[in-house]
Design a protein around this motif. Structure first.
Motif, PDB file in Angstrom:
ATOM      1  N   LYS A  42       0.845  -1.119  -0.033  1.00 42.76           N
ATOM      2  CA  LYS A  42       0.189  -0.045   0.150  1.00 42.76           C
ATOM      3  C   LYS A  42       1.011   1.169   0.081  1.00 42.76           C
ATOM      4  N   THR A  43       1.805   1.332   0.810  1.00 41.88           N
ATOM      5  CA  THR A  43       2.670   2.358   0.926  1.00 41.88           C
ATOM      6  C   THR A  43       3.671   2.576  -0.682  1.00 41.88           C
ATOM      7  N   TYR A  44       4.107   1.507  -0.888  1.00 39.67           N
ATOM      8  CA  TYR A  44       4.635   1.637  -2.105  1.00 39.67           C
ATOM      9  C   TYR A  44       3.965   1.905  -3.300  1.00 39.67           C
ATOM     10  N   ALA A  45       2.728   1.390  -3.379  1.00 39.11           N
ATOM     11  CA  ALA A  45       2.001   1.571  -4.412  1.00 39.11           C
ATOM     12  C   ALA A  45       1.408   3.246  -4.536  1.00 39.11           C
ATOM     13  N   GLY A  46       1.214   3.838  -3.242  1.00 39.26           N
ATOM     14  CA  GLY A  46       0.961   4.889  -3.088  1.00 39.26           C
ATOM     15  C   GLY A  46       2.117   6.202  -3.396  1.00 39.26           C
ATOM     16  N   VAL A  47       3.172   5.816  -2.981  1.00 34.76           N
ATOM     17  CA  VAL A  47       4.394   6.696  -3.355  1.00 34.76           C
ATOM     18  C   VAL A  47       4.362   6.642  -4.891  1.00 34.76           C
ATOM     19  N   ARG A  48       4.601   5.444  -5.642  1.00 33.98           N
ATOM     20  CA  ARG A  48       4.674   5.289  -7.001  1.00 33.98           C
ATOM     21  C   ARG A  48       3.525   5.895  -7.619  1.00 33.98           C
ATOM     22  N   ALA A  49       2.342   5.851  -7.380  1.00 28.82           N
ATOM     23  CA  ALA A  49       1.166   6.515  -7.957  1.00 28.82           C
ATOM     24  C   ALA A  49       1.523   8.003  -7.958  1.00 28.82           C
ATOM     25  N   THR A  50       1.813   8.406  -6.748  1.00 28.96           N
ATOM     26  CA  THR A  50       1.798   9.972  -6.428  1.00 28.96           C
ATOM     27  C   THR A  50       2.947  10.560  -7.214  1.00 28.96           C
ATOM     28  N   GLY A  52       4.841   8.697  -9.758  1.00 30.24           N
ATOM     29  CA  GLY A  52       4.868   8.245 -11.302  1.00 30.24           C
ATOM     30  C   GLY A  52       6.121   7.608 -11.720  1.00 30.24           C
ATOM     31  N   ARG A  53       6.696   7.268 -10.398  1.00 34.23           N
ATOM     32  CA  ARG A  53       8.316   6.620 -10.990  1.00 34.23           C
ATOM     33  C   ARG A  53       8.280   5.476  -9.719  1.00 34.23           C
ATOM     34  N   ASP A  54       9.413   4.832  -9.980  1.00 32.10           N
ATOM     35  CA  ASP A  54       9.937   3.914  -8.903  1.00 32.10           C
ATOM     36  C   ASP A  54      10.948   4.546  -8.034  1.00 32.10           C
ATOM     37  N   LEU A  55      11.058   4.097  -6.697  1.00 33.49           N
ATOM     38  CA  LEU A  55      11.979   4.574  -5.681  1.00 33.49           C
ATOM     39  C   LEU A  55      13.317   3.964  -6.163  1.00 33.49           C
ATOM     40  N   VAL A  56      14.244   4.807  -6.144  1.00 29.10           N
ATOM     41  CA  VAL A  56      15.868   4.159  -6.435  1.00 29.10           C
ATOM     42  C   VAL A  56      16.744   4.466  -5.178  1.00 29.10           C
ATOM     43  N   ALA A  57      16.376   5.531  -4.306  1.00 34.50           N
ATOM     44  CA  ALA A  57      17.022   5.625  -3.377  1.00 34.50           C
ATOM     45  C   ALA A  57      16.258   5.819  -1.930  1.00 34.50           C
TER      46      ALA A  57
END
Length: 177
Positions: A42-50, A52-57
């Motif tokens: 849920k957290t990952y999808a929320g950040v990604r949706a907000t 528009g990109r994957d987390l790299v760091a």
């Protein structure tokens, strides 16, 4: 309707429209990625949706790590979680700490002192943007793991992807802000 309420409404509507459309294999891949980052889906999808990109760091504050003085040991559970993190680790040290020394202890790609409490917004923004540029990182692909309101303000000033407290991150109760 306040701007926060409107944004929440838009977010919930967009999410409701998007989720049924995602193929199952994409969801499975993202669930695996969330796990590799130490985040719940849920957290990952929320950040990604907000963003528009994957987390790299990830930018960890010394407060989030629970290290408040030089030489203080890092809790073993926190050290263990850092060793399996599938993203670059960076460190922002609080006042009075040797950022380089703590950065080496957590195998951080970069280590720096965080702006002191009371720093102006513009100064924090300029410093964060300079750090991001020096690291070759887009701000919206960096998640800050911190503890204090000052660190949350730094996240916003730098245009980072979001903020999760160290307590939430290291206990698995993540909810990005």
């Amino acid at each position: 309707m306040g701007s926060t309420t409107w944004r929440a409404h838009c977010w919930h509507r967009a999410r409701a429209e998007l989720l049924p459309v995602l193929p199952v294999e994409v969801v499975r891949t993202r669930v695996r990625r969330a796990k590799a980052l130490g985040l719940n889906y849920k957290t990952y999808a929320g950040v990604r949706a907000t963003t528009g990109r994957d987390l790299v760091a990830f930018l960890f504050s010394s407060n989030a790590l629970g290290v408040f003085r030089d030489g203080q040991p890092l809790a073993q559970a926190r050290a263990d979680k850092l060793t399996v993190l599938a993203a670059c680790r960076h460190l922002g040290a609080g006042p009075g700490l040797d950022a380089e020394m703590l950065g080496q202890r957590i195998s951080a790609v970069s280590a720096r002192s965080l702006p002191p409490f009371g720093s102006r917004w513009g100064e924090m923004r300029a410093e964060a943007k300079a750090w991001l540029k020096a690291q070759g990182l887009p701000g919206d692909a960096v998640l800050m793991i911190g503890e204090t309101d000052h660190e949350r303000e730094l996240m916003a000033a730098g245009g980072l992807a979001g903020f999760i407290t160290g307590t939430q991150y290291f206990t698995g109760e993540c909810h990005a802000v």
